[in-house]
Design an enzyme around this catalytic site. Structure first.
Site, PDB file in Angstrom:
ATOM      1  N   CYS A 407       0.836  -1.198   0.000  1.00  6.13           N
ATOM      2  CA  CYS A 407       0.000   0.000   0.000  1.00  6.13           C
ATOM      3  C   CYS A 407       0.874   1.252   0.000  1.00  6.13           C
ATOM      4  O   CYS A 407       1.432   1.608  -1.032  1.00  6.13           O
ATOM      5  CB  CYS A 407      -0.959  -0.042   1.196  1.00  6.13           C
ATOM      6  N   HIS A 539      -3.601  -4.954  -0.031  1.00  8.09           N
ATOM      7  CA  HIS A 539      -3.052  -5.594   1.173  1.00  8.09           C
ATOM      8  C   HIS A 539      -3.191  -7.120   1.036  1.00  8.09           C
ATOM      9  O   HIS A 539      -4.187  -7.697   1.474  1.00  8.09           O
ATOM     10  CB  HIS A 539      -3.805  -5.122   2.423  1.00  8.09           C
ATOM     11  N   GLU A 541      -1.910  -9.446   2.654  1.00  7.26           N
ATOM     12  CA  GLU A 541      -1.877 -10.180   3.931  1.00  7.26           C
ATOM     13  C   GLU A 541      -3.266 -10.549   4.438  1.00  7.26           C
ATOM     14  O   GLU A 541      -3.407 -11.465   5.253  1.00  7.26           O
ATOM     15  CB  GLU A 541      -1.137  -9.374   5.000  1.00  7.26           C
TER      16      GLU A 541
END
Length: 571
Positions: A407, A539, A541
């Site tokens: 990001c 993102h 994750e």
């Protein structure tokens, strides 16, 4: 009928209710049951979007754009679910709904009160969400795990406790199970375990009308002789329902710990679960799931080669601010037969002003950065520590250290490249300098500038690898199994300035994927002539899973451990 398992906490907060709730759900899934989950947060915020990571930990983003508590990340990772914003209940959401109904006249002139109107709203919300088909199986859930945030006795959680007290009678005794997670501290020179805090916590819970069926007792060591019996006697919970949840080699061992102590049999008995009625194919699938989980947990405990990853962020004083990043690195490393050591670096510590003010802190931070085999620059907001992040990107780029920017980390890589390769020394982001003459990162035009909550570009969005020779041969394209369109979760207000893309790409910084809707937003960058220099605007994750690691994190770990080239040969 859907069964409900409520997980409450006593003595102190942060005791591990989320992990125990997730572990319980996983164990029920291994029986072939369909499981969903709900997290109750008693704060007045509508959602977690405006909370500081240093105050509340990571803001976890769901597919539908919901900004929620980090525990929903645990549920998704453990249970392989895709949850929605409705799976996170807050006091703010409940009161907002009730007030809106009152304004419409839905209560027909009655005085609106906490009981019954607020408590009814809570119960109706739970029933509505628990009966939605799950993303995993498409079936109505057999079991709903409800985690009650906070600690028993907190004033803000009182309406939820009362709602759950009523709810147990609403659905019937055989459909409700309460797991109370409490602390058994080890005190004194000899390390004696003390049961009084748990006794007091259970007494408080009973006084509120809820009786625990299971005690999950957190402690640094396993139960000493006589502790289980003592807890059972004074808490009026059967001995076989008192579980020792002591510190493990990793959190992935918690489901194994609970299973080995017999929690599945206790849950089956309490909830009247008959596994003989579950179709054989579902049971077999559950068995395979458990075998995979056990293998993954065993791998975590092995003495594997360790790689060092420098993590450069703004909230590193509270590592829960980056819990999904940590899980992504764990999942990726274990799937590469490596352990990962995270070197936490506060980004401001590698800036010039820190050298002037605290040379020791500055040199210690740079020593960590220089010793790392890979570098992550995390997302974040505000201008504090930005120059340190740019320094980290520059170090990784110039010294051929594998780099992953998430990001803001992608935007940082752009600023570093513009300043230190293109020579545009005043290259800047409009987030940090709105009137900059060289905006390489700009505010997205459609974003609401006046309201902070829920107004970013949020949730699952498609990104498309562009149709070019470079993109289709990029490392990231191969890591995503050559899928042309990928879906990842976003949370940002700023983006790379489309007007500056051409000059960046001409000089070697390639944008290999853009948003699939307009083609104007830069989603993935890669650097020419580098082992692994990648930035993602999204993102990744948030979609990592223990048995299916996130591709960008997998690529970073493979590059840091010298395995990436060999891995990509098979792609």
């Amino acid at each position: 009928m859907t069964k409900y398992v409520v997980v409450s906490g006593g003595v102190i907060s942060g005791i591990g209710k989320g992990i125990i709730a997730s572990s319980t759900g996983l164990l029920l899934e291994t029986l072939g049951l369909t499981v969903t989950s709900i997290k109750i947060d008693p704060y007045l915020n509508i959602d977690a979007g405006t909370l500081s990571p240093l105050d509340h930990g990571e803001v976890y983003v769901l597919d539908d754009g919901g900004e929620v508590d980090l525990d929903l990340g645990n549920y998704e990772r453990y249970l392989e679910l895709t949850l929605t914003r409705d799976n996170n209940i807050t006091t703010g959401k409940i009161y907002k709904n009730v007030i809106e109904r009152e304004r419409r006249g839905d209560y027909l002139g009655k005085t609106v009160q906490v009981v019954p109107h607020i408590t009814n709203e809570i119960q109706e919300w739970i029933e509505r969400v628990s009966k939605k088909p799950t993303s995993k199986s498409g079936r109505i859930p057999d079991v709903c795990i409800i985690e009650l945030g906070g600690t028993v006795g907190d004033i803000e959680s009182a309406p939820f406790v009362e709602a759950l007290r009523q709810f147990q009678f609403r659905i019937g005794n055989g459909n409700f199970c309460l797991i109370h997670v409490s602390l058994v501290p080890v005190v004194g020179v000899v390390g004696e375990q003390k049961t009084k805090p748990t006794q007091a916590s259970v007494r408080d819970l009973r006084g509120l009308g809820l009786t625990p069926d299971i005690l999950a007792c957190r402690s640094s060591i396993p139960f000493e002789e006589g502790i289980r019996e003592k807890l059972s006697m004074f808490s009026q919970v059967p001995e076989e329902n008192v579980f020792s949840v002591h510190d493990c080699k990793s959190l992935y061992h918690v489901p194994i710990l609970l299973k080995n102590q017999g929690i599945i049999d206790v849950l089956k008995k309490k909830l009247n679960i008959d596994t003989s009625s579950i179709p054989p194919e579902l049971s077999v699938e559950g068995t395979a799931l458990w075998e995979q989980w056990e293998e993954f947990a065993r791998r975590r405990a092995r003495d594997l080669e360790t790689i060092k990853i420098a993590f450069v962020g703004k909230y590193t004083y509270l590592t829960d601010s980056y819990i999904s990043y940590v899980k992504s690195l764990e999942h990726a490393s274990l799937n590469c037969n490596r352990n990962v050591e995270i070197l936490w670096i506060e980004s401001a510590d590698i800036e010039q002003h820190t050298l002037d003010e605290n040379p020791t802190k500055y040199h210690e931070a740079w020593e960590k950065l220089c010793s790392a085999q890979g570098i992550i620059v995390a997302g974040g907001f505000g201008d504090r520590g930005i120059e340190g992040k740019i320094n980290a990107s520059k170090w990784a780029r110039e010294h051929k250290i594998p780099y992953l920017g998430i990001c803001l980390g992608l935007q940082i890589a752009v600023l570093d490249f513009a300043r230190n390769v293109l020579g545009i020394k005043d290259a800047q982001s409009a987030e940090f300098e709105p009137e900059t003459a060289n905006p390489f990162v700009v505010y997205m035009p459609e974003i609401d500038r006046n309201n902070m909550g829920g107004t970013m570009r949020l949730g699952s969005r498609p990104s498309k690898f562009i149709d070019s020779h470079y993109s289709r041969n990029s490392k990231m394209f191969k890591l995503y199994n050559s899928e042309e369109i990928i879906y990842e979760r976003h949370r940002h207000r700023y983006e790379v300035n489309p007007e500056r893309v051409e000059i960046l790409e001409k000089n070697g910084l390639k944008f290999v994927a853009r948003d699939a809707e307009t083609g104007n937003r830069m989603e993935i960058l890669e650097l020419d002539d580098h082992p692994f220099f990648v930035g993602t605007q999204y993102h990744p994750e948030f979609l990592t899973r223990p048995l299916k690691p996130s591709p960008p994190y997998l690529g970073l770990v493979l590059a840091a451990s010298g395995q990436l080239d060999e891995y990509l040969k098979g792609k």
